[in-house]
Enzyme design. Structure first.
Site, PDB file in Angstrom:
ATOM      1  N   ASP A 110      54.164  80.433  29.611  1.00  0.00           N
ATOM      2  CA  ASP A 110      53.891  79.290  28.735  1.00  0.00           C
ATOM      3  C   ASP A 110      53.593  78.038  29.562  1.00  0.00           C
ATOM      4  O   ASP A 110      53.998  77.917  30.716  1.00  0.00           O
ATOM      5  CB  ASP A 110      55.088  79.030  27.817  1.00  0.00           C
ATOM      6  CG  ASP A 110      56.354  78.756  28.609  1.00  0.00           C
ATOM      7  OD1 ASP A 110      56.570  79.456  29.626  1.00  0.00           O
ATOM      8  OD2 ASP A 110      57.114  77.850  28.243  1.00  0.00           O
ATOM      9  N   GLU A 111      52.896  77.117  28.956  1.00  0.00           N
ATOM     10  CA  GLU A 111      52.710  75.752  29.464  1.00  0.00           C
ATOM     11  C   GLU A 111      52.332  75.696  30.942  1.00  0.00           C
ATOM     12  O   GLU A 111      52.967  75.001  31.739  1.00  0.00           O
ATOM     13  CB  GLU A 111      53.997  74.941  29.240  1.00  0.00           C
ATOM     14  CG  GLU A 111      54.376  74.844  27.771  1.00  0.00           C
ATOM     15  CD  GLU A 111      55.731  74.168  27.558  1.00  0.00           C
ATOM     16  OE1 GLU A 111      55.854  73.438  26.573  1.00  0.00           O
ATOM     17  OE2 GLU A 111      56.646  74.373  28.380  1.00  0.00           O
ATOM     18  N   VAL A 112      51.317  76.419  31.318  1.00  0.00           N
ATOM     19  CA  VAL A 112      50.869  76.392  32.716  1.00  0.00           C
ATOM     20  C   VAL A 112      50.195  75.044  33.002  1.00  0.00           C
ATOM     21  O   VAL A 112      49.317  74.628  32.247  1.00  0.00           O
ATOM     22  CB  VAL A 112      49.865  77.535  32.980  1.00  0.00           C
ATOM     23  CG1 VAL A 112      49.432  77.530  34.442  1.00  0.00           C
ATOM     24  CG2 VAL A 112      50.473  78.873  32.593  1.00  0.00           C
ATOM     25  N   GLU A 170      51.185  81.982  24.546  1.00  0.00           N
ATOM     26  CA  GLU A 170      50.045  81.363  25.218  1.00  0.00           C
ATOM     27  C   GLU A 170      49.270  82.366  26.071  1.00  0.00           C
ATOM     28  O   GLU A 170      48.071  82.200  26.295  1.00  0.00           O
ATOM     29  CB  GLU A 170      50.516  80.184  26.073  1.00  0.00           C
ATOM     30  CG  GLU A 170      50.946  79.019  25.197  1.00  0.00           C
ATOM     31  CD  GLU A 170      51.738  77.978  25.964  1.00  0.00           C
ATOM     32  OE1 GLU A 170      52.895  77.749  25.587  1.00  0.00           O
ATOM     33  OE2 GLU A 170      51.209  77.425  26.938  1.00  0.00           O
TER      34      GLU A 170
END
Lengths: 406, 406
Positions: free
Chosen positions: A340-342, A390
């Site tokens: 997630d949230e790279v 994601e």
């Protein structure tokens, strides 16, 4: 009362609600706190008992204490310790463990001094989808039986039974009400999980164990353990001890390998699987304290939050670590690799060529990372791999149907 | 280093600071977690060991776990329970239990496999002013001795020693540093107390026990237990069970007699005296739910907060209860009878004639109450009685010199 009525009456005492109860009598079964014991299946008395017998023996000791929270023996330290556990537990459950207006009327009541536990398959491992159904039956004569397909179902039955044992202050005794009845239960969902994050805030093993204990009261069965983060790295590795030595919040706020194994074992004994999450390629800044080579130099210089370099040497390093952790510590079929949230700004301008392909955009690089780590964790380490959504949104092209999206 | 230096170095690790340390070497003593044990005084091996031996045996098991927080044996449930205790403890102390940069240099180090505990008087009861001094000496060869006049001093010495044992993550071992040294300690104050109020908010036994455990880490030695209040009555009585049945927050939020005895015993084993406070004649509204006859009718009708009627029948009732509680449960020499914040409006217009005297003003009535209850608790029940300062301010004329004012 009809079975609906009894189920309704149980609603204040048993949580979560059970699937089916019948028929529901008006008798009271006194539970003898001095003499009560659990009877394991006969196979557990053999010379080489099946694996599940140990789970039952541990459970019997826990539930003996949970049945009788006001009867610890202070002379014995080990019982005193039990008292700490069951008092802890009973404080969580105190409000529904007591029956204020129940005076004995002088009529003879059956007395429970043994609970029979019957299990068909004493060897079934604690895997996703294992049969957790159970039946709890008490006769008019006060015979109590917990029957289950597996020990994991038996644990759920013991939990339900313990919630039905009520302490009576005026008579200083324990009882089960509305007997006889027959209660059947099975979970609506095979995965009943709770996520804990020990990386943003370090959680000592005792905290995790208390959480797991509480999960078992609510019949939850999966601890999703988010172990590594930007903020800290407390997961031990014998091949790379420097990760936690340099990445932990402090010298003491990390685990030993034995600590983590203990937590997993503690959970297993309560029918709780532990699914570890090693979030990547983002949420990994703490790794840079010991291994800056896992990152692009430009990323280290430019970005506050880091992302792994999506290259073969990084994949090799990560696979080695995951191989160690899945071999020594985390035995569950599932392994969570985050995704997630790279922080894509870390890969700005980056182009990687590997295996005859070139990955130039952040989306391509992310797909390359996720696809590569999936094939290593799934193909090489034989794990079912879970990703955050994601990965699916951005990298579905690289994800085979076996990937699990959360 | 000078003794001042070592004391300074200890300051981050031992709390509260010890009185004196000398001379402070530069050696390291490895503590063998597999083999370490405590050696009790020889008198404890006799057929009828003195009372203090049991205190030591319990302490040895606790401190064995506190020495080695990362080495529980998950196979054994009783050790697992110890693990819960020591992990709980070590989480409180985690930040000062670890030494980040200490790698063994390959030089031979002495190994500690036994701690000798020497106690002169194994029978001294845990009373106010008991000798709690101790000496902790470790030789250059690694011989460790805790010497004390009483077991209560030995407990303080074991606590200090446990704070000196440091875990080393990289080597997975325990050590004591800066040996040899000789450390002498004794408390600055004989009464080192903490007040807890289980009446405004119910405190389950486990909460009280955890507080007591934490007190022992800080070498506190008195739990002042404020048990009864306007808001709730959770103290059990076998002669008057209706007090808690009607006065508790809920059917479950109260103690059994065994619960309270357990807490007192748990505290005693850690060198913590329990001084109960039964606040009166104010802060007693919860008593009215079962015993309205203890109050003036006008007070019950008029006032939100109540005060006992200062009459002989009320004194008799209270003395009977205090006699039960001091006989069965609270053995300490001291008994706290509150006396703060009396709602004098409850006594407006009241006049009491007893023993040839008449009490008409609130101050006279308060003096009569305090003086009467003092003479009963002191003269009849043989307790040293503690009052809040308001008893002194308002009723000093009725208080003999033996009364203790807090």
């Amino acid at each position: 009362p009809s079975s609906y009525d009894l189920r309704d009456q149980l609603s204040g005492r048993v949580w979560p609600l059970v699937r089916r109860v019948e028929p529901g009598g008006s008798g009271t079964l006194t539970v003898d706190h001095d003499r009560h014991s659990f009877h394991a299946p006969a196979a557990c008395a053999s010379h080489a008992p099946p694996a599940g017998c140990r789970v039952l023996q541990h459970a019997f000791r826990r539930y003996q204490a949970l049945f009788f929270p006001h009867h610890a023996d202070v002379e014995s330290l080990s019982l005193l310790q039990e008292d700490m556990i069951h008092a802890l537990n009973s404080s969580l459950r105190r409000l529904r463990k007591h029956r204020p207006d129940d005076r004995q009327q002088g009529r003879p009541e059956p007395v429970l001094s043994a609970t029979d536990v019957e299990v068909k398959d004493l060897a079934a491992p604690l895997d996703l989808g294992v049969d957790e159904s159970y039946e709890l039956a008490v006769s008019i004569q006060g015979q109590m039986t917990v029957s289950a397909q597996t020990v994991w179902g038996a644990l759920r039955g013991l939990e339900t039974l313990s919630q039905l044992v009520e302490y009576n202050f005026p008579t200083d005794s324990y009882a089960i009400h509305e007997i006889p009845f027959r209660l059947q239960d099975s979970p609506s969902f095979p995965h009943r999980g709770l996520l804990v994050d020990s990386a943003r805030h370090f959680l000592p093993p005792i905290r995790l164990k208390r959480t797991i204990e509480a999960m078992s009261f609510a019949k939850l069965n999966v601890l999703h353990w988010h172990l590594t983060e930007d903020e800290s790295f407390s997961m031990p590795s014998s091949s790379h001890p420097e990760l936690a030595e340099k990445g932990a919040w402090s010298a003491g706020e990390r685990y030993t390998i034995r600590d983590v194994q203990d937590v997993v074992e503690f959970a297993q004994l309560r029918g709780v699987r532990v699914v570890p999450e090693f979030d990547m390629p983002g949420h990994v800044s703490s790794w840079s304290k010991s291994h800056p080579e896992l990152f692009e130099q430009a990323c280290l210089e430019r970005s506050r939050r880091l992302a792994f370099k999506p290259t073969k040497d990084v994949f090799d390093f990560l696979q080695g670590l995951l191989a160690e952790w899945t071999t020594t510590t985390f035995h569950d079929q599932f392994l969570h690799l985050g995704s997630d949230e790279v922080p894509f700004e870390c890969w700005q301008g980056l182009s990687i060529s590997e295996g005859g392909k070139t990955y130039s955009t952040p989306t391509q690089l992310f797909q390359h990372f996720v696809g590569s780590m999936f094939s290593r964790a799934h193909g090489q380490l034989n794990r079912s791999v879970i990703f955050w959504d994601e990965a699916f949104v951005s990298a579905r092209a690289e994800l085979p149907a076996e990937a699990v999206i959360q």
